[in-house]
Design a protein around this motif. Sequence first.
Motif, PDB file in Angstrom:
ATOM      1  N   SER A  79       0.825  -1.209   0.000  1.00  0.00           N
ATOM      2  CA  SER A  79       0.000   0.000   0.000  1.00  0.00           C
ATOM      3  C   SER A  79       0.858   1.258   0.000  1.00  0.00           C
ATOM      4  O   SER A  79       1.821   1.372   0.749  1.00  0.00           O
ATOM      5  N   THR A  80       0.475   2.206  -0.835  1.00  0.00           N
ATOM      6  CA  THR A  80       1.190   3.477  -0.895  1.00  0.00           C
ATOM      7  C   THR A  80       0.734   4.402   0.232  1.00  0.00           C
ATOM      8  O   THR A  80      -0.383   4.271   0.744  1.00  0.00           O
ATOM      9  N   SER A  81       1.591   5.323   0.596  1.00  0.00           N
ATOM     10  CA  SER A  81       1.230   6.337   1.584  1.00  0.00           C
ATOM     11  C   SER A  81       2.192   7.506   1.432  1.00  0.00           C
ATOM     12  O   SER A  81       3.257   7.382   0.843  1.00  0.00           O
ATOM     13  N   LYS A  82       1.784   8.646   1.949  1.00  0.00           N
ATOM     14  CA  LYS A  82       2.617   9.849   1.928  1.00  0.00           C
ATOM     15  C   LYS A  82       2.719  10.385   3.339  1.00  0.00           C
ATOM     16  O   LYS A  82       1.767  10.315   4.111  1.00  0.00           O
ATOM     17  N   ILE A  83       3.867  10.953   3.641  1.00  0.00           N
ATOM     18  CA  ILE A  83       4.065  11.608   4.927  1.00  0.00           C
ATOM     19  C   ILE A  83       4.031  13.105   4.689  1.00  0.00           C
ATOM     20  O   ILE A  83       4.718  13.618   3.803  1.00  0.00           O
ATOM     21  N   SER A  84       3.240  13.792   5.474  1.00  0.00           N
ATOM     22  CA  SER A  84       3.188  15.254   5.417  1.00  0.00           C
ATOM     23  C   SER A  84       3.855  15.796   6.671  1.00  0.00           C
ATOM     24  O   SER A  84       3.573  15.341   7.774  1.00  0.00           O
ATOM     25  N   ILE A  85       4.742  16.752   6.473  1.00  0.00           N
ATOM     26  CA  ILE A  85       5.423  17.381   7.602  1.00  0.00           C
ATOM     27  C   ILE A  85       5.000  18.836   7.629  1.00  0.00           C
ATOM     28  O   ILE A  85       5.160  19.556   6.644  1.00  0.00           O
ATOM     29  N   GLY A  86       4.445  19.236   8.739  1.00  0.00           N
ATOM     30  CA  GLY A  86       3.994  20.611   8.901  1.00  0.00           C
ATOM     31  C   GLY A  86       4.848  21.333   9.925  1.00  0.00           C
ATOM     32  O   GLY A  86       5.377  20.730  10.848  1.00  0.00           O
TER      33      GLY A  86
END
Length: 99
Positions: A79-86
Amino acid sequence: MLFLARCLATVVGVRLALTLSSYNRVRGLVTRLDARNDASIADLRRVAWGVAAAARYVPGASCLTQALAGQYLLACQGSTSKISIGIERGTGTELKAHA
């Protein structure tokens, strides 16, 4: 029970990798896995729960450690996923980051 043990081993591994290496190198290892499918909501919740539970037992398991561990576990399932850094500016000159 096996799933939680896998989550714990992954969180420990990612934590050590981030201590001994850079974020870019660890991220590169995670994203090398051949993940092509979208994860179901059930899979996302299960991985998030397992990683959060395991992180309670790993000193210094930050949100970035948990995010990378979750991304790795999802990628192992294909499964694909993305990490968002704020980044949020706190009071004064202090920055607060969250993954």
